[in-house]
Design a protein around this motif. Sequence first.
Motif, PDB file in Angstrom:
ATOM      1  N   MET A 110       0.836  -1.177   0.000  1.00 23.32           N
ATOM      2  CA  MET A 110       0.000   0.000   0.000  1.00 23.32           C
ATOM      3  C   MET A 110       0.881   1.239   0.000  1.00 23.32           C
ATOM      4  O   MET A 110       2.062   1.158   0.263  1.00 23.32           O
ATOM      5  N   PHE A 111       0.305   2.361  -0.259  1.00 30.09           N
ATOM      6  CA  PHE A 111       1.044   3.611  -0.357  1.00 30.09           C
ATOM      7  C   PHE A 111       1.094   4.327   0.987  1.00 30.09           C
ATOM      8  O   PHE A 111       0.078   4.519   1.628  1.00 30.09           O
ATOM      9  N   ASP A 112       2.283   4.709   1.403  1.00 30.25           N
ATOM     10  CA  ASP A 112       2.490   5.558   2.568  1.00 30.25           C
ATOM     11  C   ASP A 112       3.298   6.755   2.099  1.00 30.25           C
ATOM     12  O   ASP A 112       4.522   6.679   1.992  1.00 30.25           O
ATOM     13  N   PHE A 113       2.611   7.838   1.780  1.00 26.96           N
ATOM     14  CA  PHE A 113       3.256   9.002   1.177  1.00 26.96           C
ATOM     15  C   PHE A 113       3.696  10.030   2.202  1.00 26.96           C
ATOM     16  O   PHE A 113       3.020  10.271   3.194  1.00 26.96           O
ATOM     17  N   THR A 114       4.834  10.661   1.875  1.00 29.30           N
ATOM     18  CA  THR A 114       5.344  11.800   2.620  1.00 29.30           C
ATOM     19  C   THR A 114       5.781  12.838   1.603  1.00 29.30           C
ATOM     20  O   THR A 114       6.369  12.499   0.574  1.00 29.30           O
ATOM     21  N   VAL A 115       5.474  14.096   1.877  1.00 32.21           N
ATOM     22  CA  VAL A 115       5.973  15.221   1.084  1.00 32.21           C
ATOM     23  C   VAL A 115       6.883  16.013   2.014  1.00 32.21           C
ATOM     24  O   VAL A 115       6.456  16.444   3.078  1.00 32.21           O
ATOM     25  N   ARG A 116       8.160  16.155   1.608  1.00 33.96           N
ATOM     26  CA  ARG A 116       9.145  16.816   2.471  1.00 33.96           C
ATOM     27  C   ARG A 116       9.847  17.942   1.742  1.00 33.96           C
ATOM     28  O   ARG A 116      10.222  17.795   0.588  1.00 33.96           O
ATOM     29  N   ALA A 117      10.022  19.041   2.457  1.00 33.33           N
ATOM     30  CA  ALA A 117      10.844  20.135   1.929  1.00 33.33           C
ATOM     31  C   ALA A 117      12.301  19.698   2.060  1.00 33.33           C
ATOM     32  O   ALA A 117      12.723  19.239   3.114  1.00 33.33           O
ATOM     33  N   ARG A 118      13.055  19.827   0.960  1.00 34.28           N
ATOM     34  CA  ARG A 118      14.455  19.424   0.986  1.00 34.28           C
ATOM     35  C   ARG A 118      15.252  20.267  -0.015  1.00 34.28           C
ATOM     36  O   ARG A 118      14.972  20.246  -1.212  1.00 34.28           O
ATOM     37  N   SER A 119      16.185  21.024   0.484  1.00 31.17           N
ATOM     38  CA  SER A 119      17.119  21.782  -0.358  1.00 31.17           C
ATOM     39  C   SER A 119      16.424  22.646  -1.394  1.00 31.17           C
ATOM     40  O   SER A 119      16.793  22.653  -2.567  1.00 31.17           O
ATOM     41  N   GLY A 120      15.393  23.361  -0.990  1.00 29.58           N
ATOM     42  CA  GLY A 120      14.722  24.298  -1.879  1.00 29.58           C
ATOM     43  C   GLY A 120      13.660  23.706  -2.779  1.00 29.58           C
ATOM     44  O   GLY A 120      13.137  24.397  -3.655  1.00 29.58           O
ATOM     45  N   HIS A 121      13.350  22.422  -2.628  1.00 25.38           N
ATOM     46  CA  HIS A 121      12.258  21.832  -3.402  1.00 25.38           C
ATOM     47  C   HIS A 121      11.484  20.876  -2.499  1.00 25.38           C
ATOM     48  O   HIS A 121      11.829  20.687  -1.344  1.00 25.38           O
ATOM     49  N   TRP A 122      10.429  20.303  -3.020  1.00 24.87           N
ATOM     50  CA  TRP A 122       9.560  19.391  -2.270  1.00 24.87           C
ATOM     51  C   TRP A 122       9.654  18.004  -2.888  1.00 24.87           C
ATOM     52  O   TRP A 122       9.538  17.846  -4.103  1.00 24.87           O
ATOM     53  N   VAL A 123       9.881  17.003  -2.058  1.00 27.14           N
ATOM     54  CA  VAL A 123      10.075  15.634  -2.530  1.00 27.14           C
ATOM     55  C   VAL A 123       8.881  14.782  -2.107  1.00 27.14           C
ATOM     56  O   VAL A 123       8.487  14.782  -0.935  1.00 27.14           O
ATOM     57  N   LEU A 124       8.317  14.055  -3.069  1.00 30.24           N
ATOM     58  CA  LEU A 124       7.262  13.083  -2.792  1.00 30.24           C
ATOM     59  C   LEU A 124       7.945  11.743  -2.569  1.00 30.24           C
ATOM     60  O   LEU A 124       8.727  11.292  -3.413  1.00 30.24           O
ATOM     61  N   GLN A 125       7.660  11.114  -1.419  1.00 29.87           N
ATOM     62  CA  GLN A 125       8.278   9.841  -1.085  1.00 29.87           C
ATOM     63  C   GLN A 125       7.210   8.808  -0.757  1.00 29.87           C
ATOM     64  O   GLN A 125       6.162   9.139  -0.204  1.00 29.87           O
ATOM     65  N   ASP A 126       7.509   7.567  -1.088  1.00 28.77           N
ATOM     66  CA  ASP A 126       6.692   6.425  -0.694  1.00 28.77           C
ATOM     67  C   ASP A 126       7.539   5.595   0.267  1.00 28.77           C
ATOM     68  O   ASP A 126       8.749   5.440   0.066  1.00 28.77           O
ATOM     69  N   ALA A 127       6.925   5.059   1.311  1.00 29.84           N
ATOM     70  CA  ALA A 127       7.660   4.308   2.335  1.00 29.84           C
ATOM     71  C   ALA A 127       8.414   3.122   1.744  1.00 29.84           C
ATOM     72  O   ALA A 127       9.513   2.803   2.184  1.00 29.84           O
ATOM     73  N   GLU A 128       7.862   2.479   0.732  1.00 33.34           N
ATOM     74  CA  GLU A 128       8.514   1.304   0.148  1.00 33.34           C
ATOM     75  C   GLU A 128       9.366   1.645  -1.071  1.00 33.34           C
ATOM     76  O   GLU A 128      10.448   1.096  -1.247  1.00 33.34           O
ATOM     77  N   ALA A 129       8.901   2.544  -1.914  1.00 33.71           N
ATOM     78  CA  ALA A 129       9.586   2.834  -3.181  1.00 33.71           C
ATOM     79  C   ALA A 129      10.629   3.938  -3.070  1.00 33.71           C
ATOM     80  O   ALA A 129      11.429   4.118  -3.976  1.00 33.71           O
ATOM     81  N   GLY A 130      10.599   4.721  -1.988  1.00 31.27           N
ATOM     82  CA  GLY A 130      11.545   5.830  -1.839  1.00 31.27           C
ATOM     83  C   GLY A 130      11.047   7.079  -2.544  1.00 31.27           C
ATOM     84  O   GLY A 130       9.851   7.317  -2.645  1.00 31.27           O
ATOM     85  N   ASP A 131      11.985   7.881  -3.057  1.00 28.87           N
ATOM     86  CA  ASP A 131      11.637   9.141  -3.717  1.00 28.87           C
ATOM     87  C   ASP A 131      10.902   8.880  -5.030  1.00 28.87           C
ATOM     88  O   ASP A 131      11.365   8.104  -5.869  1.00 28.87           O
ATOM     89  N   LEU A 132       9.764   9.550  -5.192  1.00 27.71           N
ATOM     90  CA  LEU A 132       8.971   9.419  -6.416  1.00 27.71           C
ATOM     91  C   LEU A 132       9.093  10.637  -7.317  1.00 27.71           C
ATOM     92  O   LEU A 132       8.662  10.597  -8.461  1.00 27.71           O
ATOM     93  N   GLY A 133       9.654  11.725  -6.807  1.00 29.43           N
ATOM     94  CA  GLY A 133       9.829  12.927  -7.613  1.00 29.43           C
ATOM     95  C   GLY A 133      10.100  14.140  -6.753  1.00 29.43           C
ATOM     96  O   GLY A 133       9.780  14.155  -5.566  1.00 29.43           O
ATOM     97  N   ALA A 134      10.714  15.150  -7.368  1.00 27.43           N
ATOM     98  CA  ALA A 134      10.998  16.424  -6.704  1.00 27.43           C
ATOM     99  C   ALA A 134      10.247  17.520  -7.452  1.00 27.43           C
ATOM    100  O   ALA A 134      10.194  17.516  -8.688  1.00 27.43           O
ATOM    101  N   TYR A 135       9.668  18.462  -6.694  1.00 27.50           N
ATOM    102  CA  TYR A 135       8.802  19.491  -7.265  1.00 27.50           C
ATOM    103  C   TYR A 135       9.177  20.847  -6.677  1.00 27.50           C
ATOM    104  O   TYR A 135       9.711  20.929  -5.583  1.00 27.50           O
ATOM    105  N   GLU A 136       8.869  21.893  -7.415  1.00 27.53           N
ATOM    106  CA  GLU A 136       9.210  23.242  -6.958  1.00 27.53           C
ATOM    107  C   GLU A 136       8.334  23.721  -5.812  1.00 27.53           C
ATOM    108  O   GLU A 136       8.787  24.505  -4.989  1.00 27.53           O
TER     109      GLU A 136
END
Length: 69
Positions: free
Chosen positions: A1-27
Amino acid sequence: MFDFTVRARSGHWVLQDAEAGDLGAYETRDEALAAASDWVRLIDMPWPVLVCDDEGEWAQTLVEPSRPH
């Protein structure tokens, strides 16, 4: 199942899944949450997403599945 986190990191926002890791970085936080909405479409139900801002403050938001255009 999906466990999502959106985190501010180094001037951008990263979408992460608990199992898959980073799914993308956004402004912006909104762009990252929109990307989460696209992933939630696979589940086809609202899903909680944890959000951590650049000051380390945590919040939870509910993301609705995006609808095909």
